[in-house]
Write a protein that holds these residues in place. Structure first.
Motif, mmCIF file in Angstrom:
data_model
loop_
_atom_site.group_PDB
_atom_site.id
_atom_site.type_symbol
_atom_site.label_atom_id
_atom_site.label_comp_id
_atom_site.label_asym_id
_atom_site.label_seq_id
_atom_site.Cartn_x
_atom_site.Cartn_y
_atom_site.Cartn_z
ATOM 1 N N CYS A 99 0.830 -1.209 0.000
ATOM 2 C CA CYS A 99 0.000 0.000 0.000
ATOM 3 C C CYS A 99 0.863 1.258 0.000
ATOM 4 C CB CYS A 99 -0.932 -0.002 1.205
ATOM 5 S SG CYS A 99 -2.258 -1.230 1.122
ATOM 6 N N ILE A 100 1.878 1.267 0.868
ATOM 7 C CA ILE A 100 2.738 2.445 0.957
ATOM 8 C C ILE A 100 3.547 2.625 -0.322
ATOM 9 C CG2 ILE A 100 4.711 3.471 2.148
ATOM 10 C CD1 ILE A 100 3.710 2.150 4.718
ATOM 11 N N ALA A 101 4.160 1.527 -0.803
ATOM 12 C CA ALA A 101 4.985 1.617 -2.015
ATOM 13 C C ALA A 101 4.152 2.060 -3.212
ATOM 14 C CB ALA A 101 5.644 0.266 -2.298
ATOM 15 N N SER A 102 2.931 1.533 -3.321
ATOM 16 C CA SER A 102 2.058 1.910 -4.432
ATOM 17 C C SER A 102 1.729 3.399 -4.378
ATOM 18 C CB SER A 102 0.764 1.087 -4.386
ATOM 19 O OG SER A 102 1.029 -0.288 -4.575
ATOM 20 N N ALA A 106 -4.324 -5.767 -6.637
ATOM 21 C CA ALA A 106 -5.517 -5.574 -7.468
ATOM 22 C C ALA A 106 -6.426 -4.499 -6.880
ATOM 23 C CB ALA A 106 -6.280 -6.900 -7.603
ATOM 24 N N LEU A 107 -6.644 -4.558 -5.558
ATOM 25 C CA LEU A 107 -7.505 -3.566 -4.912
ATOM 26 C C LEU A 107 -6.921 -2.156 -5.019
ATOM 27 C CD1 LEU A 107 -8.562 -5.504 -1.688
ATOM 28 C CD2 LEU A 107 -10.034 -4.851 -3.588
ATOM 29 N N THR A 108 -5.607 -2.079 -5.134
ATOM 30 C CA THR A 108 -4.945 -0.779 -5.241
ATOM 31 C C THR A 108 -4.911 -0.271 -6.675
ATOM 32 O OG1 THR A 108 -3.531 -1.284 -3.332
ATOM 33 C CG2 THR A 108 -2.807 0.491 -4.801
ATOM 34 N N TRP A 109 -4.425 -1.108 -7.589
ATOM 35 C CA TRP A 109 -4.143 -0.652 -8.952
ATOM 36 C C TRP A 109 -5.317 -0.766 -9.912
ATOM 37 C CZ3 TRP A 109 0.298 1.893 -10.273
ATOM 38 C CH2 TRP A 109 1.312 1.899 -9.312
ATOM 39 N N LEU A 110 -6.368 -1.512 -9.524
ATOM 40 C CA LEU A 110 -7.545 -1.616 -10.393
ATOM 41 C C LEU A 110 -8.635 -0.620 -9.994
ATOM 42 C CD1 LEU A 110 -7.960 -5.471 -10.964
ATOM 43 C CD2 LEU A 110 -7.062 -3.739 -12.543
ATOM 44 N N ASN A 111 -8.321 0.258 -9.071
ATOM 45 C CA ASN A 111 -9.290 1.258 -8.618
ATOM 46 C C ASN A 111 -8.993 2.595 -9.292
ATOM 47 O OD1 ASN A 111 -11.046 2.935 -7.306
ATOM 48 N ND2 ASN A 111 -10.192 2.600 -5.257
ATOM 49 N N PRO A 112 -9.831 3.027 -10.222
ATOM 50 C CA PRO A 112 -9.554 4.295 -10.913
ATOM 51 C C PRO A 112 -9.538 5.504 -9.999
ATOM 52 C CG PRO A 112 -11.756 3.494 -11.439
ATOM 53 C CD PRO A 112 -11.055 2.377 -10.728
ATOM 54 N N VAL A 147 4.755 5.536 -5.389
ATOM 55 C CA VAL A 147 4.944 5.538 -6.841
ATOM 56 C C VAL A 147 3.910 6.426 -7.521
ATOM 57 C CG1 VAL A 147 4.809 4.127 -8.931
ATOM 58 C CG2 VAL A 147 6.048 3.275 -6.937
ATOM 59 N N LEU A 148 2.645 6.262 -7.142
ATOM 60 C CA LEU A 148 1.567 7.026 -7.772
ATOM 61 C C LEU A 148 1.670 8.519 -7.460
ATOM 62 C CD1 LEU A 148 -1.323 4.499 -7.088
ATOM 63 C CD2 LEU A 148 -0.526 5.224 -9.348
ATOM 64 N N ILE A 149 2.002 8.842 -6.219
ATOM 65 C CA ILE A 149 2.156 10.248 -5.851
ATOM 66 C C ILE A 149 3.329 10.857 -6.614
ATOM 67 C CG2 ILE A 149 2.793 11.828 -3.975
ATOM 68 C CD1 ILE A 149 1.224 9.919 -2.085
ATOM 69 N N GLY A 150 4.415 10.093 -6.716
ATOM 70 C CA GLY A 150 5.568 10.568 -7.463
ATOM 71 C C GLY A 150 5.232 10.838 -8.917
ATOM 72 N N LEU A 151 4.468 9.925 -9.523
ATOM 73 C CA LEU A 151 4.058 10.118 -10.915
ATOM 74 C C LEU A 151 3.152 11.340 -11.048
ATOM 75 C CD1 LEU A 151 3.332 6.422 -11.962
ATOM 76 C CD2 LEU A 151 5.239 7.855 -12.712
ATOM 77 N N GLY A 152 2.269 11.511 -10.060
ATOM 78 C CA GLY A 152 1.370 12.663 -10.098
ATOM 79 C C GLY A 152 2.134 13.967 -10.010
#
Length: 209
Positions: free
Chosen positions: A48-51, A123-129, A54-59
């Protein structure tokens, strides 16, 4: 770089990140359940934290513009996420109906594999738009208003994620005595199933409205 300004940007990111993360949702419900079960919770927290990092960094880096430029990516994430959430809701509902598998004692229930737990969490993390809209679009947009301090803002949001998931996952262990009762597991899994269905419906409602 002005230290005070950087700290202010970081605190702003911490506040906004916390407001987006600390909400009842599919991911938080899963973290709570694994924490209560004391089952591979370290892996769940780390994913959860790593995801989020990564996503915040990309944002912060501006990747949110991709979703604006290619709208069909959001639609793909929407349908895939809704399908998975509904599937998981069915599994949670089945667990609530079958008290034999609702024990805190690991020896009294089938043990989930670390791989299975990790894949479900991913899946619960990355498949949630919603996660893309929150991190890439919303956080990324707000971060851009901080100019050269946008990375301090992003770091604050990442810290909020780390604090929340650690507290939620490890803090859930304190609830273990309560969940020694099968009824408590029934209630939790009913709530989880309901949350999954509600989140799935919120993903699909814009399609049919």
């Amino acid at each position: 770089m002005n230290t005070a300004a950087a700290v202010a940007a970081g605190l702003a990111g911490l506040g906004l990140g916390a407001s987006l993360i600390i909400a009842i949702g599919a991911q938080n419900a899963f973290v709570l359940r694994q924490g209560v079960r004391r089952e591979h919770i370290g892996i769940v927290i780390a994913i959860c934290i790593a995801s989020d990092v990564v996503l915040i960094g990309l944002g912060v880096a501006g990747a949110g513009a991709l979703f604006t430029a290619v709208p069909w990516l959001v639609e793909v994430a929407r349908w895939a996420g809704a399908a998975f959430l509904l599937f998981y809701a069915v599994l949670a509902a089945r667990r609530a109906i079958r008290p034999a598998v609702l024990s805190v004692d690991r020896s009294a229930r089938p043990a989930a594999t670390a791989r299975g737990v990790a894949l479900t969490c991913l899946a619960l993390t990355w498949l949630n738009p919603h996660v893309y809209l929150d991190t890439l679009v919303l956080l990324g947009s707000v971060a851009s208003t901080h100019g050269e301090l946008r990375w301090a803002f992003g770091a604050g949001a990442a810290v909020a994620s780390a604090i929340w998931f650690t507290l939620l996952g490890l803090g859930a262990r304190a609830l273990a005595p309560l969940f020694a009762r099968p009824l408590a597991w029934r209630v939790l899994d009913v709530v989880i199933a309901a949350v999954m269905v509600v989140v799935a419906l919120t993903l699909l409602l814009p399609v049919f409205s």
